[in-house]
Design an enzyme around this catalytic site. Structure first.
Site, PDB file in Angstrom:
ATOM      1  N   GLU A  53       9.814   0.842  -8.019  1.00  0.00           N
ATOM      2  CA  GLU A  53       8.420   1.262  -8.037  1.00  0.00           C
ATOM      3  C   GLU A  53       8.185   2.176  -9.236  1.00  0.00           C
ATOM      4  OE1 GLU A  53       5.111   3.420  -5.124  1.00  0.00           O
ATOM      5  OE2 GLU A  53       7.234   3.591  -4.613  1.00  0.00           O
TER       6      GLU A  53
ATOM      7  N   LYS B 203       0.074  -2.772  -3.234  1.00  0.00           N
ATOM      8  CA  LYS B 203       0.485  -1.900  -2.135  1.00  0.00           C
ATOM      9  C   LYS B 203      -0.662  -1.732  -1.153  1.00  0.00           C
ATOM     10  CE  LYS B 203       2.156   2.808  -1.356  1.00  0.00           C
ATOM     11  NZ  LYS B 203       2.529   4.064  -2.016  1.00  0.00           N
TER      12      LYS B 203
ATOM     13  N   CYS C 127       7.001   1.148  -1.187  1.00  0.00           N
ATOM     14  CA  CYS C 127       7.039   2.514  -0.662  1.00  0.00           C
ATOM     15  C   CYS C 127       6.687   2.581   0.825  1.00  0.00           C
ATOM     16  CB  CYS C 127       6.137   3.414  -1.505  1.00  0.00           C
ATOM     17  SG  CYS C 127       6.310   5.171  -1.167  1.00  0.00           S
TER      18      CYS C 127
END
Length: 170
Positions: free
Chosen positions: A53, A123, A163
């Protein structure tokens, strides 16, 4: 009941290379490191190379994080690398700025062996936290995605999350 079970399974062998790097506010240097690590992984015959990321930029939130375009020089060069090295590359995540949108997206692009972008995953779940010792609202600057992270690569179904997404497996 046994009639419901498949009669055979196909084993898929895929060599995956995971690149871990500490990115800074210097995009050019981060890109140079990432490209070097990718080339090292191709020497080991990796089938898919996964970057982390924010591999391209990790700044202080003040400058330089205005976001890239999907057609940026960095993405285009990694497409060339994927094609010339015949390797799949998962671009961990890059902060993208889409035209006409006021927030960035934290986006993973999947490149196939031909250098084509075969999947884009934005995301979905933002890291927002409000406590006595820390206050951070990713949702202030990042627009959540809505599409699934599921894609096909070399005939294998795979998934990606970024994440906090890992906390929401649905």
């Amino acid at each position: 009941m046994a009639a419901d079970l498949p009669l055979c399974y196909t084993k898929v062998h895929m060599k995956v290379s995971l690149i871990q790097m500490c990115s800074s506010a210097d995009k050019k240097e981060n890109f140079r490191k990432a490209r070097e690590f990718i080339l090292q992984a191709t020497e080991q015959q990796a089938d898919i190379i996964c970057l982390p990321e924010n591999f391209l930029f990790r700044g202080d939130g003040q400058e330089g994080d205005e976001g890239e375009a999907v057609s940026s020089e960095y993405v285009e060069e990694l497409q060339r690398v994927a094609k010339s090295c015949n390797v799949n590359i998962l671009l961990g995540s890059i902060m993208f700025k889409d035209e006409g949108v006021d927030k960035l997206t934290n986006t993973c692009l999947v490149l196939d062996r031909h250098g084509a972008i075969i999947h884009r995953y934005d995301k979905r779940y933002m890291f927002d936290v409000e406590r006595d010792d820390i206050s951070y609202k990713e949702s202030d600057t990042v627009k959540p995605g809505s599409a699934s992270g599921i894609f096909q690569l070399d005939g294998t179904t795979m998934g990606v999350g970024i994440c906090v997404d890992v906390r929401y497996p649905e």
